[in-house]
Scaffold this motif. Sequence first.
Motif, PDB file in Angstrom:
ATOM      1  N   LYS A 156       0.998   2.063  -9.889  1.00  0.00           N
ATOM      2  CA  LYS A 156       1.040   3.161  -8.926  1.00  0.00           C
ATOM      3  C   LYS A 156       2.158   4.151  -9.259  1.00  0.00           C
ATOM      4  O   LYS A 156       1.995   5.363  -9.083  1.00  0.00           O
ATOM      5  CB  LYS A 156       1.238   2.606  -7.513  1.00  0.00           C
ATOM      6  CG  LYS A 156      -0.011   1.945  -6.927  1.00  0.00           C
ATOM      7  CD  LYS A 156       0.337   1.083  -5.737  1.00  0.00           C
ATOM      8  CE  LYS A 156       1.051   1.862  -4.654  1.00  0.00           C
ATOM      9  NZ  LYS A 156       1.585   0.968  -3.601  1.00  0.00           N
ATOM     10  N   LYS A 205      -0.226   0.516   6.736  1.00  0.00           N
ATOM     11  CA  LYS A 205      -0.212  -0.798   6.105  1.00  0.00           C
ATOM     12  C   LYS A 205       1.206  -1.196   5.669  1.00  0.00           C
ATOM     13  O   LYS A 205       1.659  -2.311   5.932  1.00  0.00           O
ATOM     14  CB  LYS A 205      -1.164  -0.813   4.896  1.00  0.00           C
ATOM     15  CG  LYS A 205      -2.640  -0.817   5.271  1.00  0.00           C
ATOM     16  CD  LYS A 205      -3.535  -0.533   4.077  1.00  0.00           C
ATOM     17  CE  LYS A 205      -3.648  -1.706   3.127  1.00  0.00           C
ATOM     18  NZ  LYS A 205      -4.336  -2.869   3.696  1.00  0.00           N
ATOM     19  N   SER A 207      -2.508   4.124   4.281  1.00  0.00           N
ATOM     20  CA  SER A 207      -1.518   3.498   3.397  1.00  0.00           C
ATOM     21  C   SER A 207      -0.196   3.284   4.113  1.00  0.00           C
ATOM     22  O   SER A 207       0.419   2.207   4.005  1.00  0.00           O
ATOM     23  CB  SER A 207      -1.284   4.378   2.167  1.00  0.00           C
ATOM     24  OG  SER A 207      -2.460   4.516   1.399  1.00  0.00           O
ATOM     25  N   ALA A 253       0.824  -1.219   0.000  1.00  0.00           N
ATOM     26  CA  ALA A 253       0.000   0.000   0.000  1.00  0.00           C
ATOM     27  C   ALA A 253       0.853   1.262   0.000  1.00  0.00           C
ATOM     28  O   ALA A 253       0.322   2.367   0.004  1.00  0.00           O
ATOM     29  CB  ALA A 253      -0.913   0.004   1.229  1.00  0.00           C
ATOM     30  N   TYR A 254       2.155   1.096  -0.007  1.00  0.00           N
ATOM     31  CA  TYR A 254       3.036   2.239   0.170  1.00  0.00           C
ATOM     32  C   TYR A 254       2.861   3.303  -0.918  1.00  0.00           C
ATOM     33  O   TYR A 254       2.580   3.001  -2.073  1.00  0.00           O
ATOM     34  CB  TYR A 254       4.495   1.790   0.218  1.00  0.00           C
ATOM     35  CG  TYR A 254       4.927   0.903  -0.913  1.00  0.00           C
ATOM     36  CD1 TYR A 254       5.364   1.435  -2.113  1.00  0.00           C
ATOM     37  CD2 TYR A 254       4.926  -0.487  -0.766  1.00  0.00           C
ATOM     38  CE1 TYR A 254       5.777   0.627  -3.146  1.00  0.00           C
ATOM     39  CE2 TYR A 254       5.338  -1.310  -1.790  1.00  0.00           C
ATOM     40  CZ  TYR A 254       5.774  -0.754  -2.984  1.00  0.00           C
ATOM     41  OH  TYR A 254       6.177  -1.570  -3.998  1.00  0.00           O
ATOM     42  N   LEU A 255       3.056   4.548  -0.514  1.00  0.00           N
ATOM     43  CA  LEU A 255       2.966   5.674  -1.436  1.00  0.00           C
ATOM     44  C   LEU A 255       4.332   6.116  -1.952  1.00  0.00           C
ATOM     45  O   LEU A 255       4.414   7.050  -2.753  1.00  0.00           O
ATOM     46  CB  LEU A 255       2.257   6.850  -0.756  1.00  0.00           C
ATOM     47  CG  LEU A 255       0.779   6.604  -0.427  1.00  0.00           C
ATOM     48  CD1 LEU A 255       0.157   7.862   0.154  1.00  0.00           C
ATOM     49  CD2 LEU A 255       0.012   6.145  -1.648  1.00  0.00           C
ATOM     50  N   LEU A 312      -7.277   4.781  -3.325  1.00  0.00           N
ATOM     51  CA  LEU A 312      -6.311   4.648  -4.409  1.00  0.00           C
ATOM     52  C   LEU A 312      -6.917   5.024  -5.762  1.00  0.00           C
ATOM     53  O   LEU A 312      -6.282   5.721  -6.565  1.00  0.00           O
ATOM     54  CB  LEU A 312      -5.782   3.207  -4.458  1.00  0.00           C
ATOM     55  CG  LEU A 312      -4.771   2.899  -5.556  1.00  0.00           C
ATOM     56  CD1 LEU A 312      -3.474   3.672  -5.333  1.00  0.00           C
ATOM     57  CD2 LEU A 312      -4.487   1.390  -5.606  1.00  0.00           C
ATOM     58  N   TRP A 350      -8.460   1.619   1.653  1.00  0.00           N
ATOM     59  CA  TRP A 350      -7.280   1.893   0.844  1.00  0.00           C
ATOM     60  C   TRP A 350      -7.598   1.805  -0.651  1.00  0.00           C
ATOM     61  O   TRP A 350      -7.180   2.661  -1.426  1.00  0.00           O
ATOM     62  CB  TRP A 350      -6.163   0.914   1.199  1.00  0.00           C
ATOM     63  CG  TRP A 350      -4.945   1.130   0.371  1.00  0.00           C
ATOM     64  CD1 TRP A 350      -4.041   2.149   0.484  1.00  0.00           C
ATOM     65  CD2 TRP A 350      -4.506   0.337  -0.737  1.00  0.00           C
ATOM     66  NE1 TRP A 350      -3.057   2.033  -0.475  1.00  0.00           N
ATOM     67  CE2 TRP A 350      -3.318   0.921  -1.233  1.00  0.00           C
ATOM     68  CE3 TRP A 350      -4.984  -0.825  -1.335  1.00  0.00           C
ATOM     69  CZ2 TRP A 350      -2.617   0.390  -2.316  1.00  0.00           C
ATOM     70  CZ3 TRP A 350      -4.285  -1.364  -2.401  1.00  0.00           C
ATOM     71  CH2 TRP A 350      -3.124  -0.758  -2.881  1.00  0.00           C
TER      72      TRP A 350
END
Length: 558
Positions: A279, A332, A329, A56-58, A190, A186
């Motif tokens: 992403k 997670k 995010s 889930a990282y940004l 997203l 999430w």
Amino acid sequence: MTETLSERDDTRKPQRTYAALAANENREDYSLRFAAQSFRRWSPFVVATTALGGIAYLADFAIGASIVLSYGFTSGVLAILAAAVVIFVTGVPIARACATYGVDMDLLTRGAGFGYFGSTLTSLVYASFTVIFFSLEGSIMGQAFQLALGIPLPIGYLLATLIVLPFALYGMGAVAKMQTWTQPIWIAGLVLPFVVVLVREPGRFADFATFGGIEGAGSGFSAVGFGFGMGIALSLIGQIGEQADYLRFMPAKTAENKRSWWAAVLAAGPGWVVLGAAKQIGGALLAFLALGAVGKTAALEPIAPYLEAVRPALGPAALTFAALFVVVSQIKINTTNAYSGSLSFANFFSRVVHRHPGRAWYVLVNCGIALALMEFGAFGFLNKILGFYSNVAIAWIGAVCADLVIAKPLGLSPRYIEFKRAYLHKINPVGFGAMVIASAVSIAAYFGAFGEYLAAFSPLLALVIAVALVPLLAAATRGRYYLVRPNLVSGPEADQDPTATHNCSVCGDAYELPDIADCANQGGAICSLCCTLDSSCHDMCRTAGPVSLPEPTFRTAG
């Protein structure tokens, strides 16, 4: 005559009692061991959901934005896609092996050409991966706290660290619940900004496709830009290790669950990069759209472009929603970073100092180092950190992958994964040597020793060298550095039910056969962790020969 296990069980009390944290497998999660079949109680779907929750990282948004803003749309997007292909292909055999043998990335590395102490180096490489990305993700959460609540960055970084501790400390059970509960929020967060852009400004997608970057790269293809961009994206190749930390809890593959097992392994193993690449490109799109409004620096910080994208749809609530999405995010992913980092640090220190206070203590070590990096401003050096790191990470992953897909099928190395100290050489020159040579050459190339083009493609150079050297070194050494002696307890020659158990003659607990070795020093069975922590045996089992063990039992493993 050598004493047998049954004789010693009648006359001896356990010699080692683990600290409360290390003895509680509900928190410890078999952190330095084979994951027992009796502990793998989750379905393939739950394991896959938990593993995918960790992506889930940004930082993907920031990495993609950095690549495309630096090298333009054409070179940047092609670099992201090419890196995704490499990561997926190398991830398949690793994911399969970890799910099949119930081992994490460190244990896999030991048996895939690095040896018992050789893999301590990769433990540090992997630990550094989790620390680097914890600090990057924590920085993003700190930026969200600052923008939404006015909290100063140093305090925001501290909060971003503390908030993940309860989940990471309590292991797989707590992590699985958290990842499942937060998944709907999430997913909604997203997709929202891209839906808003598609509905309100569909023409901006075409504008993005002609974007030439902000550093004069131009909208055409540049081989150098492609190479440097690919190197940055390839820094994420170590993510397969975090996926493997969950895949080791996959239930055994059976005729009944074969399809769901493979679907889960592919989706949660190498499949993470499909969403990851999307992403990165999506993050680059949002940064491009927000560039005029927020400027270059803020465009590289995911929350600002995200906020600009959702503001037209959510109005005054946009800031609150954007901050919530970022925080969810980051919780997670940083739970996964802290959890996986604790495994790597535990693996490293248990072999170096022969002590294991418990995985939970290493959660604190991991988070503490990451917090220090945040406070020192690691986010501002994103490209340089990731570009350098990828040279080492890809050499490691390439060497492991080459052993699994080339050396083992050709019979140049054992066809199974042996991770226990009692059966391994301290250093195996095959994988360890391939990684060191590939890393050294590629790092020299990265710093310009071989010209501009090889500097740009240094991570690919590391991959090619590592993959080529593994079978060559395995053939040259005739594979004799993989095993110091045959495993007659749980190896292929043993022909035993792997779910059967032996009691460890040191700690007294019962463990399944893949976690048991025959110990000449104890004159009986020893579990892999007690074997690791023994500092007095001087590896006498390497010369004393096998120890006869009684028939195993079928009690529930420790």
